[in-house]
Enzyme design. Structure first.
Site, short mmCIF file in Angstrom:
data_model
loop_
_atom_site.label_atom_id
_atom_site.label_comp_id
_atom_site.label_asym_id
_atom_site.label_seq_id
_atom_site.Cartn_x
_atom_site.Cartn_y
_atom_site.Cartn_z
N SER A 181 0.75 -1.32 0.04
CA SER A 181 0.06 0.08 0.23
C SER A 181 1.09 1.43 0.24
CB SER A 181 -0.97 0.37 1.15
OG SER A 181 -1.49 0.88 1.81
N TYR A 198 -1.47 -0.31 10.40
CA TYR A 198 -2.22 -0.91 9.79
C TYR A 198 -0.43 -1.20 8.60
CZ TYR A 198 -3.38 -1.31 4.74
OH TYR A 198 -3.65 -1.40 3.58
N LYS A 206 2.48 -3.43 6.71
CA LYS A 206 2.71 -3.41 5.16
C LYS A 206 3.91 -3.45 4.66
CE LYS A 206 -1.83 -4.18 3.20
NZ LYS A 206 -1.85 -5.13 2.43
C1 WQD Z 1 -9.02 10.34 0.57
C2 WQD Z 1 -8.72 11.37 1.73
C3 WQD Z 1 -9.44 12.13 3.96
C4 WQD Z 1 -13.25 9.49 3.85
C5 WQD Z 1 -6.53 4.92 3.43
C6 WQD Z 1 -5.68 4.23 3.56
C7 WQD Z 1 -4.34 3.95 2.91
C8 WQD Z 1 -5.27 3.25 1.48
C9 WQD Z 1 -6.45 3.66 0.42
C10 WQD Z 1 -5.40 -0.30 1.79
C11 WQD Z 1 -8.01 12.38 2.11
C12 WQD Z 1 -10.88 12.55 2.93
C13 WQD Z 1 -12.25 10.33 3.70
C14 WQD Z 1 -14.14 10.67 4.51
C15 WQD Z 1 -12.50 12.99 3.94
N1 WQD Z 1 -6.16 1.85 2.30
N2 WQD Z 1 -11.99 11.77 3.77
N3 WQD Z 1 -14.64 11.74 4.38
O1 WQD Z 1 -6.29 7.97 3.79
O2 WQD Z 1 -6.12 8.24 1.53
O3 WQD Z 1 -5.44 5.97 1.99
O4 WQD Z 1 -7.31 4.37 2.01
O5 WQD Z 1 -4.08 0.12 1.82
O6 WQD Z 1 -3.65 2.57 3.26
O7 WQD Z 1 -4.60 5.14 4.89
O8 WQD Z 1 -8.24 7.61 1.79
O9 WQD Z 1 -10.63 7.93 1.21
O10 WQD Z 1 -9.99 7.81 3.11
O11 WQD Z 1 -9.05 9.12 2.63
O12 WQD Z 1 -12.85 13.77 3.68
O13 WQD Z 1 -14.96 10.12 5.55
O14 WQD Z 1 -10.82 11.83 1.54
O15 WQD Z 1 -8.72 13.35 4.59
O16 WQD Z 1 -8.10 13.38 2.01
P1 WQD Z 1 -6.28 6.94 2.67
P2 WQD Z 1 -8.99 7.34 2.27
#
Ligand code: WQD
Length: 345
Positions: free
Chosen positions: A124, A148, A152
């Site tokens: 990841s 997590y 990885k």
């Molecule tokens: C994306 C953007 C949030 C939710 C995660 C894991 C990573 C991988 C992919 C497994 C960010 C914003 C999010 C919400 C928001 N998973 N957001 N409101 O954090 O980039 O990555 O998923 O491998 O390991 O860390 O993905 O979709 O949570 O967030 O504003 O309710 O959306 O701040 O900018 P992230 P995400």
């Protein structure tokens, strides 16, 4: 010869099963269904018109895993199985280390015993922590900010040590950026348990009225509109990346990491407005505090995968939103409605 897919009933796993079957590979799936549904695999069979063996057990059960290698001629393994919720990993770190790391060690031990040394590992972009610069290349500093991400990173190091001890292994470490979207049929897609952590399933659940509004985690980042920027990649492009990595490792030895991203970043507000345009559904949202551990910007330099795997993402954000929306609107409860039934496998 068959390809063993661990965690094949999951979001990326099920889409990779489709890609391999459509490329005429024989596959065998192992899944403990702790965070996935057998129905996903039934639908993979329906989409492809092909059948395959499914074993329902946890990879920690070494004896069960050996049975898979005794009963099938396994040529390579694509290893998805593992826990993957960042917030949950902070609450129950030992479960993450046990499930993600111990099961990978057991998998490699059994592979070694049966002389199967071709492995594609589901890593990841989280191993980059808060990136020092974007786009992020594979030789960027690696550090993890949560259990997590540490699992990885540790597994990548374990696999590097394994390769150093026996250079007949061939290993690809695939670092996913932000997988979203769904198969064009709308039959398989992202099916998070409980309230989604990731943004796209949260948005689609707001769109079907299951959730009231999206909380946008901060709008004071140094980005185009202050909200977080991410490299969203279509899960079907991601699945194709696994196919290309599989073909690469089966012809050589070595261990290499590859970024699977589009190389383009979009902000949260850009994602919301694209989704609204595509779906015709307004997404109410409220700006709230930043989420601890979030980076401002994260997007890939995907040139190594392009150069060495002959792979590049093809689908754009609009298609990702359209396909996510089709999946969610056709399956408002995900695979849930069949939870009570033992889906026919
Ligand atoms: C994306 C953007 C949030 C939710 C995660 C894991 C990573 C991988 C992919 C497994 C960010 C914003 C999010 C919400 C928001 N998973 N957001 N409101 O954090 O980039 O990555 O998923 O491998 O390991 O860390 O993905 O979709 O949570 O967030 O504003 O309710 O959306 O701040 O900018 P992230 P995400």
């Amino acid at each position: 010869m068959a390809i063993l897919i661990t965690g094949g009933a999951g979001f990326i796993g099920s889409h990779t099963c489709v890609a391999l079957l459509e490329a005429d590979y024989d596959i065998v799936v192992v899944d403990n269904f702790s965070n996935s549904e057998p129905e996903a695999l039934r639908r993979v069979m329906e989409i492809t018109g092909k059948s395959f063996k499914v074993y329902a057990f946890d990879l920690l059960n070494e004896k069960d895993l050996e049975t898979v290698f005794i009963e099938n001629h396994i040529e390579a393994v694509i290893h998805f199985a593992g826990l993957k919720a960042v917030g949950e990993s902070v609450a129950i770190p030992l479960s993450y280390y046990q499930n993600n790391i111990t099961s990978t060690v057991i998998l490699c031990e059994v592979m070694k015993k049966f002389n199967v040394k071709n492995l594609v590992f589901s890593s990841s972009a989280t191993v980059y922590g808060i990136p020092e610069q974007n786009p992020i290349s594979e030789d960027a500093n690696l550090w993890a900010m949560n259990p997590y991400g540490r699992t990885k990173l540790m597994i990548e190091e374990i696999l590097r040590d394994l390769y150093q001890s026996d250079q007949s292994w061939s290993i690809a470490l695939l670092r996913y950026f932000n997988p979203i979207g769904a198969h064009e049929s709308g039959m398989i897609g992202e099916n998070p348990q409980g309230t989604p952590n990731n943004i796209m399933p949260y948005v689609t659940q707001v769109a079907i009225g299951k959730l009231r509004e999206l909380k946008v985690f901060g709008n004071n980042y140094p980005t185009i509109d202050g909200t977080g920027v991410r490299d969203y990649i279509h899960v079907v492009d991601l699945a194709h990346g696994h196919l290309m990595a599989l073909e690469k490792i089966c012809g050589q030895t070595g261990i290499e990491a590859y970024n699977l991203g589009t190389g383009k970043g979009y902000s949260v507000l850009e994602l919301i407005s694209t989704f609204e345009k595509i779906s015709g559904v307004k997404i109410p949202y409220r700006i709230v505090e930043r989420r601890p551990g979030d980076s401002a910007v994260s997007f890939a330099d995907p040139s190594k995968a392009e150069r060495e795997l002959g792979w590049a993402a093809k689908k754009g954000l609009a298609e990702m939103c359209a396909d996510s929306w089709r999946w969610q609107s056709k399956n408002p409860k995900g695979y849930e409605e069949l939870k009570g039934m033992k889906a026919l496998l």
